[in-house]
Design a protein around this motif. Structure first.
Motif, mmCIF file in Angstrom:
data_model
loop_
_atom_site.group_PDB
_atom_site.id
_atom_site.type_symbol
_atom_site.label_atom_id
_atom_site.label_comp_id
_atom_site.label_asym_id
_atom_site.label_seq_id
_atom_site.Cartn_x
_atom_site.Cartn_y
_atom_site.Cartn_z
ATOM 1 N N GLU A 198 51.160 26.779 -24.107
ATOM 2 C CA GLU A 198 51.623 26.296 -25.405
ATOM 3 C C GLU A 198 50.729 26.817 -26.512
ATOM 4 O OE1 GLU A 198 52.810 22.124 -25.674
ATOM 5 O OE2 GLU A 198 53.006 22.133 -23.485
ATOM 6 N N GLY A 199 51.272 26.812 -27.738
ATOM 7 C CA GLY A 199 50.495 27.303 -28.875
ATOM 8 C C GLY A 199 50.637 26.387 -30.074
ATOM 9 N N PRO A 200 49.935 26.699 -31.163
ATOM 10 C CA PRO A 200 49.930 25.821 -32.348
ATOM 11 C C PRO A 200 51.221 25.895 -33.163
ATOM 12 C CG PRO A 200 48.666 27.810 -32.770
ATOM 13 C CD PRO A 200 49.091 27.885 -31.331
ATOM 14 N N ASP A 201 51.637 24.745 -33.703
ATOM 15 C CA ASP A 201 52.810 24.705 -34.586
ATOM 16 C C ASP A 201 52.446 25.259 -35.966
ATOM 17 O OD1 ASP A 201 53.774 23.333 -32.427
ATOM 18 O OD2 ASP A 201 54.702 21.721 -33.580
ATOM 19 N N VAL A 202 51.226 25.007 -36.403
ATOM 20 C CA VAL A 202 50.765 25.543 -37.692
ATOM 21 C C VAL A 202 50.143 26.911 -37.412
ATOM 22 C CG1 VAL A 202 49.189 25.223 -39.632
ATOM 23 C CG2 VAL A 202 50.362 23.242 -38.627
ATOM 24 N N GLU A 203 50.721 27.943 -38.008
ATOM 25 C CA GLU A 203 50.301 29.317 -37.702
ATOM 26 C C GLU A 203 49.787 30.046 -38.932
ATOM 27 O OE1 GLU A 203 49.322 31.322 -35.863
ATOM 28 O OE2 GLU A 203 50.139 31.083 -33.864
ATOM 29 N N TRP A 204 49.147 31.157 -38.680
ATOM 30 C CA TRP A 204 48.777 32.067 -39.753
ATOM 31 C C TRP A 204 49.920 33.044 -39.980
ATOM 32 C CZ3 TRP A 204 44.471 30.990 -42.362
ATOM 33 C CH2 TRP A 204 43.479 30.233 -41.731
ATOM 34 N N ASP A 205 50.053 33.474 -41.227
ATOM 35 C CA ASP A 205 51.007 34.520 -41.567
ATOM 36 C C ASP A 205 50.809 35.711 -40.630
ATOM 37 O OD1 ASP A 205 51.600 37.170 -42.956
ATOM 38 O OD2 ASP A 205 52.627 35.754 -44.291
ATOM 39 N N TYR A 206 49.553 36.000 -40.326
ATOM 40 C CA TYR A 206 49.247 37.156 -39.487
ATOM 41 C C TYR A 206 49.988 37.117 -38.147
ATOM 42 C CZ TYR A 206 46.739 40.473 -36.564
ATOM 43 O OH TYR A 206 46.444 41.500 -35.714
ATOM 44 N N TYR A 207 49.910 35.977 -37.447
ATOM 45 C CA TYR A 207 50.544 35.890 -36.119
ATOM 46 C C TYR A 207 52.059 35.766 -36.206
ATOM 47 C CZ TYR A 207 45.906 35.281 -34.158
ATOM 48 O OH TYR A 207 44.610 35.473 -33.774
ATOM 49 N N ASN A 208 52.519 35.007 -37.200
ATOM 50 C CA ASN A 208 53.964 34.755 -37.298
ATOM 51 C C ASN A 208 54.727 35.996 -37.785
ATOM 52 O OD1 ASN A 208 55.844 32.138 -37.241
ATOM 53 N ND2 ASN A 208 56.572 33.470 -38.866
ATOM 54 N N ILE B 250 52.425 26.278 -45.891
ATOM 55 C CA ILE B 250 51.487 25.155 -45.994
ATOM 56 C C ILE B 250 50.652 25.353 -47.252
ATOM 57 C CG2 ILE B 250 49.564 23.980 -44.852
ATOM 58 C CD1 ILE B 250 51.367 23.896 -42.652
ATOM 59 N N ASP B 251 50.607 24.309 -48.069
ATOM 60 C CA ASP B 251 49.863 24.410 -49.321
ATOM 61 C C ASP B 251 48.369 24.314 -49.022
ATOM 62 O OD1 ASP B 251 48.911 24.397 -51.835
ATOM 63 O OD2 ASP B 251 49.997 22.603 -52.507
ATOM 64 N N THR B 252 47.681 25.426 -49.188
ATOM 65 C CA THR B 252 46.243 25.447 -48.900
ATOM 66 C C THR B 252 45.440 25.037 -50.118
ATOM 67 O OG1 THR B 252 46.213 27.777 -49.500
ATOM 68 C CG2 THR B 252 46.400 27.260 -47.163
ATOM 69 N N ALA C 171 49.225 31.836 -46.640
ATOM 70 C CA ALA C 171 48.565 32.332 -45.442
ATOM 71 C C ALA C 171 48.918 31.496 -44.222
ATOM 72 C CB ALA C 171 47.056 32.347 -45.639
ATOM 73 N N ARG C 172 49.167 30.199 -44.470
ATOM 74 C CA ARG C 172 49.485 29.306 -43.351
ATOM 75 C C ARG C 172 50.916 28.808 -43.470
ATOM 76 N NH1 ARG C 172 45.183 25.612 -40.774
ATOM 77 N NH2 ARG C 172 44.565 27.323 -39.440
ATOM 78 N N LEU C 173 51.530 28.580 -42.317
ATOM 79 C CA LEU C 173 52.935 28.188 -42.306
ATOM 80 C C LEU C 173 53.245 27.406 -41.029
ATOM 81 C CD1 LEU C 173 53.916 30.369 -40.016
ATOM 82 C CD2 LEU C 173 54.017 31.909 -41.958
ATOM 83 N N LEU C 174 54.413 26.800 -40.997
ATOM 84 C CA LEU C 174 54.896 26.228 -39.743
ATOM 85 C C LEU C 174 55.621 27.364 -39.036
ATOM 86 C CD1 LEU C 174 56.316 22.756 -40.874
ATOM 87 C CD2 LEU C 174 54.143 23.252 -39.732
ATOM 88 N N ARG C 175 55.221 27.686 -37.813
ATOM 89 C CA ARG C 175 55.784 28.871 -37.160
ATOM 90 C C ARG C 175 57.311 28.836 -37.188
ATOM 91 N NH1 ARG C 175 54.054 27.696 -30.847
ATOM 92 N NH2 ARG C 175 55.155 25.714 -30.648
ATOM 93 N N THR C 176 57.898 29.974 -37.498
ATOM 94 C CA THR C 176 59.354 30.053 -37.613
ATOM 95 C C THR C 176 59.982 30.466 -36.292
ATOM 96 O OG1 THR C 176 59.216 32.353 -38.324
ATOM 97 C CG2 THR C 176 59.207 30.678 -40.048
ATOM 98 N N HIS C 177 59.150 30.905 -35.359
ATOM 99 C CA HIS C 177 59.606 31.261 -34.011
ATOM 100 C C HIS C 177 58.407 31.175 -33.063
ATOM 101 C CE1 HIS C 177 58.872 35.846 -35.023
ATOM 102 N NE2 HIS C 177 57.968 35.070 -35.529
ATOM 103 N N SER C 178 58.669 31.311 -31.779
ATOM 104 C CA SER C 178 57.557 31.185 -30.832
ATOM 105 C C SER C 178 56.877 32.535 -30.559
ATOM 106 C CB SER C 178 58.047 30.554 -29.527
ATOM 107 O OG SER C 178 59.285 31.111 -29.120
#
Ligand code: PHE
Length: 344
Positions: A130-140, A161-163, A169-176
């Motif tokens: 499993e992985g994190p629901d809150v992701e970086w733009d980089y990974y997503n 995500i409002d930093t 830079a941060r978001l709720l992942r839109t896919h796995s």
């Protein structure tokens, strides 16, 4: 006086018969054998009687006393026994009453399908991660060949995500798929893993769209992996999940992080391929996206695409559950209506 004694005995024994509990028994004892009882009075008054009479009455009275005492003892024992063997009304168990059914909990339809999907891949040798629901733009996006301003970002309406610093830079992942990158960063081939988890889309909900749903991502990286491996794996998977007779179709599709990319469909579960409302009269139902991991993605995580290759796939879990159970509105899954949930 002898008459009186006889009557006394008869009366005492008759009353003793009616005694039903220890409290009544004690009252009886006081009345017939207590200090103020007639019998005790008579025994006390013996001294005043003439000798002849004293003897006769005395013998009688003593005999009655003994008889009453032993009757008392006997009755006491009987009462004790009945208390031990016959429980009180309130404690009695009526074994003929029908049982009371305990409400049993059940697994959510998403959980049931998720478990089935994971089990199929586990049997093929995939590990579950499993992985994190809150992701970086980089990974997503970025590492998956979707840089800033790439049109493919439009495929994914994103919750940012409002930093507090105004940057995205941060978001709720839109896919796995971001887990493909995390996996390959951490592990060297051979890799064979699936990733179940929640994903999020900033979209208006309707019968086929939810802002939160589940995906299962799959990734296999090794030397010599080809599109045929992807096909074999997914054909097997579809038939395990939807039945041996299911036909499976591969067609070209585009995802920036795979090359080539494919869309996988199964023959319609409702009409078996002849065309109906469920499949939009095409006979086919799309269930997942997949492809061969893009060489640029491998290079980014330091895996040499000249030596290694891999495939990846991703599927929506609710969509599969809807097909399996004949559910026509995805919003039912998370509206917590027990009438819906109790059917599974
Ligand atoms: N991540 C893609 C989606 O959510 C599905 C996908 C996964 C496609 C892996 C190709 C490979 O639409």
């Amino acid at each position: 006086m002898l008459e009186q004694l006889k009557g006394l005995r008869a009366q005492a024994l008759e009353e003793l018969n009616k005694v039903g509990n220890p409290r009544e028994l004690e009252l009886w004892r006081v009345r017939y054998l207590g200090k103020k009882s007639n019998l005790t009075q008579i025994l006390r008054s013996l001294a005043a009687l003439p000798l002849e009479e004293r003897r006769e009455v005395g013998a009688q009275a003593n005999e009655i006393k003994k008889a009453l005492e032993s009757s008392l003892e006997e009755k006491g024992r009987l009462l004790q026994e009945s208390i031990l063997t016959s429980p009180r009304e309130s404690q009695r168990v009526d074994i003929t009453l029908p049982g009371r059914a305990l409400p049993t909990g059940r697994l959510h339809p998403t959980t049931q399908i998720l478990k089935e999907i994971c089990d199929i891949f586990k049997n093929m040798g995939f590990q579950v991660i499993e992985g994190p629901d809150v992701e970086w733009d980089y990974y997503n996006f970025e590492a998956l060949n979707i840089p800033q301003h790439h049109p493919a970002r439009d495929m994914f309406a994103t919750f940012w995500i409002d930093t507090g610093m105004g940057e995205k830079a941060r978001l709720l992942r839109t896919h796995s798929s971001p887990m493909q990158i995390r996996l390959m960063e951490k592990e060297r081939p051979p890799i064979r893993a699936i990733v179940p988890g929640r994903v999020y889309r900033y979209e208006a909900t309707d019968a086929t769209h939810e802002s939160m749903f589940y995906q299962v991502e799959g990734l296999a990286v090794d030397k010599g992996i080809t599109l045929a491996d992807l096909k074999g794996t997914l054909f097997d998977f579809c038939r395990c999940l939807f039945g041996e007779e299911r036909r499976v179709r591969f067609r070209c599709d585009y995802f920036p992080f795979v090359e080539p990319g494919v869309e996988v469909a199964i023959s319609c579960l409702a009409c078996n391929g002849t065309g109906c409302r469920l499949c939009g009269h095409s006979g086919w139902i799309e269930i997942l996206g997949a492809g061969m991991v893009h060489p640029d993605v491998l290079t980014r995580v330091d895996i040499n695409p000249k030596l290694y290759s891999g495939f990846a796939f991703g599927m929506g879990v609710e969509r599969i559950a809807m097909l399996r159970y004949g559910i026509d509105d995805i919003r039912l899954f998370y509206s917590n209506d027990l009438r819906f949930l109790r059917q599974f």
